[in-house]
Design a protein around this motif. Structure first.
Motif, short mmCIF file in Angstrom:
data_model
loop_
_atom_site.label_atom_id
_atom_site.label_comp_id
_atom_site.label_asym_id
_atom_site.label_seq_id
_atom_site.Cartn_x
_atom_site.Cartn_y
_atom_site.Cartn_z
N ALA A 81 36.48 18.54 100.36
CA ALA A 81 35.28 19.30 99.97
C ALA A 81 35.55 20.20 98.77
CB ALA A 81 34.79 20.13 101.16
N VAL A 82 36.78 20.68 98.66
CA VAL A 82 37.14 21.51 97.51
C VAL A 82 36.93 20.75 96.21
CG1 VAL A 82 39.07 22.65 96.34
CG2 VAL A 82 38.76 22.94 98.80
N GLU A 83 37.25 19.46 96.23
CA GLU A 83 37.09 18.62 95.03
C GLU A 83 35.64 18.57 94.57
OE1 GLU A 83 37.87 16.01 91.90
OE2 GLU A 83 39.24 17.23 93.10
N PHE A 84 34.70 18.56 95.51
CA PHE A 84 33.28 18.37 95.17
C PHE A 84 32.50 19.69 95.11
CE2 PHE A 84 34.69 14.44 97.23
CZ PHE A 84 34.36 13.51 96.24
N TRP A 85 32.82 20.63 96.00
CA TRP A 85 32.03 21.87 96.07
C TRP A 85 32.89 23.13 95.95
CZ3 TRP A 85 31.49 18.29 100.37
CH2 TRP A 85 30.46 17.39 100.20
N GLY A 86 34.11 22.98 95.46
CA GLY A 86 35.02 24.11 95.40
C GLY A 86 34.63 25.15 94.37
N VAL A 87 35.11 26.37 94.61
CA VAL A 87 34.91 27.50 93.70
C VAL A 87 36.12 27.60 92.78
CG1 VAL A 87 34.59 30.00 93.53
CG2 VAL A 87 33.50 28.70 95.40
N THR A 88 35.88 27.71 91.48
CA THR A 88 36.96 27.77 90.49
C THR A 88 37.27 29.22 90.14
OG1 THR A 88 36.32 25.64 89.56
CG2 THR A 88 37.72 27.05 88.21
N LYS A 89 38.54 29.58 90.23
CA LYS A 89 39.01 30.90 89.83
C LYS A 89 40.28 30.74 89.02
CE LYS A 89 37.38 33.18 94.09
NZ LYS A 89 37.81 34.02 95.25
N LYS A 93 40.59 25.15 91.16
CA LYS A 93 39.53 24.97 92.16
C LYS A 93 40.20 24.84 93.52
CE LYS A 93 36.20 22.08 91.12
NZ LYS A 93 35.45 20.79 91.02
N ARG A 94 40.33 25.98 94.23
CA ARG A 94 41.07 26.01 95.50
C ARG A 94 40.26 26.58 96.66
NH1 ARG A 94 46.59 28.82 93.06
NH2 ARG A 94 46.97 27.27 91.43
N TRP A 95 39.07 27.07 96.40
CA TRP A 95 38.33 27.82 97.42
C TRP A 95 37.00 27.16 97.73
CZ3 TRP A 95 41.05 29.72 93.33
CH2 TRP A 95 42.12 30.58 93.62
N LEU A 96 36.51 27.44 98.93
CA LEU A 96 35.17 27.03 99.34
C LEU A 96 34.36 28.28 99.65
CD1 LEU A 96 35.82 24.01 101.77
CD2 LEU A 96 34.79 23.91 99.48
N LYS A 154 46.13 18.27 93.50
CA LYS A 154 45.03 17.94 92.59
C LYS A 154 44.14 19.14 92.30
CE LYS A 154 41.81 14.07 91.88
NZ LYS A 154 40.75 14.88 91.25
N GLU A 155 44.25 20.24 93.07
CA GLU A 155 43.30 21.37 92.93
C GLU A 155 43.32 22.04 91.55
OE1 GLU A 155 44.02 23.89 96.27
OE2 GLU A 155 43.00 22.55 97.67
N PRO A 156 44.35 22.37 90.87
CA PRO A 156 45.76 22.14 91.20
C PRO A 156 46.40 23.36 91.85
CG PRO A 156 45.57 22.77 88.90
CD PRO A 156 44.18 22.86 89.48
#
Length: 368
Positions: A81-89, A93-96, A154-156
């Protein structure tokens, strides 16, 4: 009722508490010297962690160990889900995001306890032979180890991914795998390293490696080394710890808290801190001797010990300039809630497996 069984008191591992408490108290003292606001927040994290410990401790984990695969695949779903709807900081992109409460979660952190429990469950279901696991079994376990590694990398978040990878294969190494398999892996990695560096590592990760290998370390590491040198043999008083008090040392309460600790308590203090970690890790790994036939406890205690060892080693080597800066906190010591609560949850699971082992195993055998 489970909590009123006398065996809980006798089987609870108090040595873990004795080893962990000094780390928590020393950490809080350093954070409070630097920033009272952060110290108050850390107290909140301590309180939440205590509640989490109690809740996890009373759960019938071993009785419901067959539910672990469900939690594992739920964790995999969250990583996807992180890959598709994750929050980028900060470019990662590691957070939901959690709807309605304006908070985020980091699935890779939540996944660690489930990952180690899953390996314990799999090893319990398929114990090793006298010569260790063969190639077929090794590939079977590798699937469950490599799947989260790929998703997290992959997040990375290569640091967390590599730690989980090493913990997973470290558990297998301790439990037992045929030595020919390990030899083949080491040769393959050595031959594939140039390809991995050229094609699989991202540019910012290459920059970290180049900064690490260059003659001049990064600014953060330079200031960290100065702080460590300033500590001398026995350290400085809080007001004389100039690198930290004058804000030269970056991230002094989290990633680089070891440098601040050495500035305050010196070389002897650093040796003492590492010694406490060493005792804790040795104690966890010693469960392989005392619980030789209990693969759930062996796997989980080994995984927790390896997790602490890798996080501690990488953080300290990073701070003194012998490893790239990857942002791994010092276990139970760096400021922050997610890592601290996660480690306390891991200890709660282990204490649960230890304290209730006879009661839960008896009930499990009766059901069989």
């Amino acid at each position: 009722m489970r909590l009123f069984d006398k065996r809980i008191i006798s089987h609870f591992d108090y040595l873990i508490v004795i080893f962990v408490l000094p780390l928590i108290l020393l950490s809080y003292n350093l954070i409070s010297e630097t920033n009272r606001i952060l110290a108050n927040k850390q107290l909140i994290y301590f309180t939440v962690a205590l509640i989490v410990f109690f809740i996890i401790f009373i759960l019938p984990i071993r009785r419901n160990i067959r539910l672990i695969p469900i939690l594992y695949w739920l964790g995999i779903f969250l990583l996807l889900a992180v890959e598709f709807w994750g929050v980028t900081k900060l470019g990662a992109k590691r957070w939901l995001s959690i709807p309605f409460i304006n908070m985020t979660i980091q699935p890779s952190e939540l996944f660690k306890p489930v990952f180690i429990l899953m390996l314990g469950h799999l090893i319990h279901s398929k114990p090793p032979e006298d010569r260790g696991y063969n190639i077929k079994d090794f590939l079977y376990f590798s699937f469950y180890i490599l799947l989260p590694f790929v998703l997290i990398a992959k997040e990375p978040d290569l640091g967390t991914a590599l730690v989980l990878l090493l913990v997973g294969y470290g558990i297998l190494f301790i439990v037992g795998v045929n030595w020919k398999i390990w030899a083949s892996i080491f040769v393959t990695i050595a031959l594939a390293s140039p390809f991995i560096y050229t094609n699989l590592i991202k540019d910012y990760q290459k920059k970290r490696i180049k900064d690490f290998l260059s003659e001049k370390p990064s600014y953060q590491v330079q200031q960290s080394i100065i702080a460590i040198g300033n500590g001398g043999l026995v350290g400085k008083d809080a007001e004389d710890a100039t690198q930290t008090q004058l804000k030269f040392l970056p991230i002094a309460t989290s990633d680089f808290i070891f440098a601040y600790f050495v500035e305050r308590y010196g070389f002897l203090g650093a040796i003492g801190l590492i010694f406490i970690y060493g005792l804790l890790i040795y104690h966890l790994l010693s469960f392989n001797y005392y619980f030789h036939d209990d693969y759930v406890i062996r796997s989980f205690a080994s995984g927790l010990g390896l997790l602490i060892f890798l996080n501690m080693s990488i953080n300290i080597l990073m701070v003194i300039g012998y490893a790239p800066v990857v942002g791994l906190p010092l276990p139970l010591f760096s400021y922050g809630g997610s890592s601290f609560i996660n480690f306390i949850a891991l200890f709660a699971i282990l204490e649960n497996l230890l304290a209730f082992r006879y009661m839960d195993m008896y009930n499990f055998e009766r059901r069989l």
